[in-house]
Scaffold this motif. Sequence first.
Motif, PDB file in Angstrom:
ATOM      1  N   PRO A 162       0.802  -1.227   0.000  1.00  0.00           N
ATOM      2  CA  PRO A 162       0.000   0.000   0.000  1.00  0.00           C
ATOM      3  C   PRO A 162       0.838   1.281   0.000  1.00  0.00           C
ATOM      4  CG  PRO A 162      -0.758  -1.553   1.681  1.00  0.00           C
ATOM      5  CD  PRO A 162       0.575  -2.023   1.219  1.00  0.00           C
ATOM      6  N   VAL A 163       2.077   1.191   0.430  1.00  0.00           N
ATOM      7  CA  VAL A 163       2.898   2.396   0.587  1.00  0.00           C
ATOM      8  C   VAL A 163       3.724   2.678  -0.656  1.00  0.00           C
ATOM      9  CG1 VAL A 163       4.661   3.526   2.002  1.00  0.00           C
ATOM     10  CG2 VAL A 163       2.997   1.978   3.054  1.00  0.00           C
ATOM     11  N   THR A 164       4.487   1.675  -1.116  1.00  0.00           N
ATOM     12  CA  THR A 164       5.401   1.881  -2.249  1.00  0.00           C
ATOM     13  C   THR A 164       5.185   0.881  -3.378  1.00  0.00           C
ATOM     14  OG1 THR A 164       7.076   0.406  -1.307  1.00  0.00           O
ATOM     15  CG2 THR A 164       7.181   2.741  -0.664  1.00  0.00           C
ATOM     16  N   ASN A 165       4.221   0.031  -3.281  1.00  0.00           N
ATOM     17  CA  ASN A 165       4.028  -1.086  -4.202  1.00  0.00           C
ATOM     18  C   ASN A 165       5.062  -2.185  -3.973  1.00  0.00           C
ATOM     19  OD1 ASN A 165       1.858  -1.615  -5.802  1.00  0.00           O
ATOM     20  ND2 ASN A 165       2.640  -0.625  -7.640  1.00  0.00           N
ATOM     21  N   GLY A 166       5.833  -2.075  -2.917  1.00  0.00           N
ATOM     22  CA  GLY A 166       6.745  -3.129  -2.515  1.00  0.00           C
ATOM     23  C   GLY A 166       7.851  -3.406  -3.503  1.00  0.00           C
ATOM     24  N   SER A 167       9.013  -2.821  -3.276  1.00  0.00           N
ATOM     25  CA  SER A 167      10.151  -3.078  -4.154  1.00  0.00           C
ATOM     26  C   SER A 167      11.090  -4.113  -3.541  1.00  0.00           C
ATOM     27  CB  SER A 167      10.919  -1.788  -4.437  1.00  0.00           C
ATOM     28  OG  SER A 167      12.098  -2.069  -5.149  1.00  0.00           O
ATOM     29  N   PHE A 168      11.990  -3.661  -2.657  1.00  0.00           N
ATOM     30  CA  PHE A 168      13.043  -4.479  -2.054  1.00  0.00           C
ATOM     31  C   PHE A 168      13.970  -5.062  -3.115  1.00  0.00           C
ATOM     32  CE2 PHE A 168       9.191  -5.574   0.671  1.00  0.00           C
ATOM     33  CZ  PHE A 168       9.359  -4.479   1.502  1.00  0.00           C
ATOM     34  N   ASN A 169      13.846  -4.600  -4.358  1.00  0.00           N
ATOM     35  CA  ASN A 169      14.588  -5.191  -5.459  1.00  0.00           C
ATOM     36  C   ASN A 169      14.721  -4.170  -6.581  1.00  0.00           C
ATOM     37  OD1 ASN A 169      15.537  -6.673  -7.652  1.00  0.00           O
ATOM     38  ND2 ASN A 169      14.242  -8.431  -7.252  1.00  0.00           N
ATOM     39  N   PRO A 170      15.887  -3.569  -6.791  1.00  0.00           N
ATOM     40  CA  PRO A 170      16.047  -2.579  -7.858  1.00  0.00           C
ATOM     41  C   PRO A 170      15.755  -3.125  -9.249  1.00  0.00           C
ATOM     42  CG  PRO A 170      17.853  -2.416  -6.295  1.00  0.00           C
ATOM     43  CD  PRO A 170      17.086  -3.649  -5.925  1.00  0.00           C
ATOM     44  N   ALA A 171      16.013  -4.423  -9.486  1.00  0.00           N
ATOM     45  CA  ALA A 171      15.721  -4.993 -10.802  1.00  0.00           C
ATOM     46  C   ALA A 171      14.227  -5.008 -11.069  1.00  0.00           C
ATOM     47  CB  ALA A 171      16.294  -6.415 -10.893  1.00  0.00           C
ATOM     48  N   ARG A 172      13.442  -5.307 -10.066  1.00  0.00           N
ATOM     49  CA  ARG A 172      11.990  -5.283 -10.215  1.00  0.00           C
ATOM     50  C   ARG A 172      11.489  -3.862 -10.443  1.00  0.00           C
ATOM     51  NH1 ARG A 172       7.558  -3.240  -9.673  1.00  0.00           N
ATOM     52  NH2 ARG A 172       5.814  -3.829  -8.308  1.00  0.00           N
ATOM     53  N   SER A 173      12.049  -2.896  -9.707  1.00  0.00           N
ATOM     54  CA  SER A 173      11.621  -1.502  -9.835  1.00  0.00           C
ATOM     55  C   SER A 173      11.953  -0.938 -11.205  1.00  0.00           C
ATOM     56  CB  SER A 173      12.285  -0.662  -8.743  1.00  0.00           C
ATOM     57  OG  SER A 173      11.881  -1.079  -7.456  1.00  0.00           O
ATOM     58  N   LEU A 174      13.155  -1.212 -11.685  1.00  0.00           N
ATOM     59  CA  LEU A 174      13.556  -0.672 -12.985  1.00  0.00           C
ATOM     60  C   LEU A 174      12.746  -1.292 -14.113  1.00  0.00           C
ATOM     61  CD1 LEU A 174      15.486   1.157 -14.546  1.00  0.00           C
ATOM     62  CD2 LEU A 174      17.098  -0.755 -14.656  1.00  0.00           C
TER      63      LEU A 174
END
Length: 341
Positions: free
Chosen positions: A233-245
């Motif tokens: 709910p806050v950031t869409n849950g990353s914890f992973n730069p590869a997923r974010s990019l």
Amino acid sequence: MSQDTTAPGASGGPVAEDVTVARAEPVAVVQPGLLARLGAEVFGTFVLVLAIIGVALYLRFTNAGIVLPVAFAGGVALAGAVAAVGHVSGGHFNPAVTLGAAIGGRTAWRDVLPYWLAQLVGGALAALVLLATTPQGQAQLDWLAQNQLIAEATRGAVFSSTANGFAEHSPISGLTAGNLEFSFASALLLEVIGTAVFVGIILGVTDKRASTRGVAPFAIGLSYTALLLVAAPVTNGSFNPARSLAAAILAQPWALEQFWQLFLWGPLLGAAIAGLFYRAFAFAPVHDDLLGEDQVVVGDDDGADVVEVTEVVEEAEEVETPATERPAPTDDEDGPRNPRV
């Protein structure tokens, strides 16, 4: 070698002897080559990003709740990928995990940049597959916009709904009264702490002293699911730069801007914290053979040598010896017999 002798029965039939043979032999451990490990990282990151963004993307066309399915898909995909190729590359699939493992002394520093490149390539390939399969008709885009599932009727807006964001781009921003927003500091703290917990769990369950190594993929996947449920709910849950990019390169311009602002180095910072804590408090010493399980004594009584082996193989076989080939019992049947060694 120990031999357990049983006196022959009255019938004079054969007697079964249990003979346990233990041999110590060095086992050569061949590590997969760098190319194989990079290929495993490409595959694992591809599976992870495809599951997370794919579920988040396609469920919008069904107007269904997506937080739980996305988190569950990410955790299951991660567990499956780790179980499939974790023995090849270590099952990182995440630049933050690679950095944390390197700082924690579990991954060679020379592998960090190649792993990062492989993970970014895997994520980008998954994004391209999803781009090619996303409905392109304007009618579908208009329907999504009319149902407030995307901000505007464009393909960039579709991928923006799967991207990581904060402040006005926080997923919860448009869903609450007064447009509640999470600040940069709140999003950063959540990503740093969440990644630190995630990487710490990975380093712990894969430690050679842990009793949970056999279930490590499931522990890692379920932990990832739980953390995604917290952060979604806050950031869409990353914890992973590869997923974010992977999501940001196809989304609206704000997604790539916020990637550089937070979702690149925030998870890396959390991973570094986890690696430092592991190094300081849980790192296995170079020589931790406290029980002597990595040593075996070979040689005779006059000059026994202690050598290190990587594995001790024990074999048990039954040898059936006819009674006619056995030496005759001594007159003193009740007397002690000397075992053979």
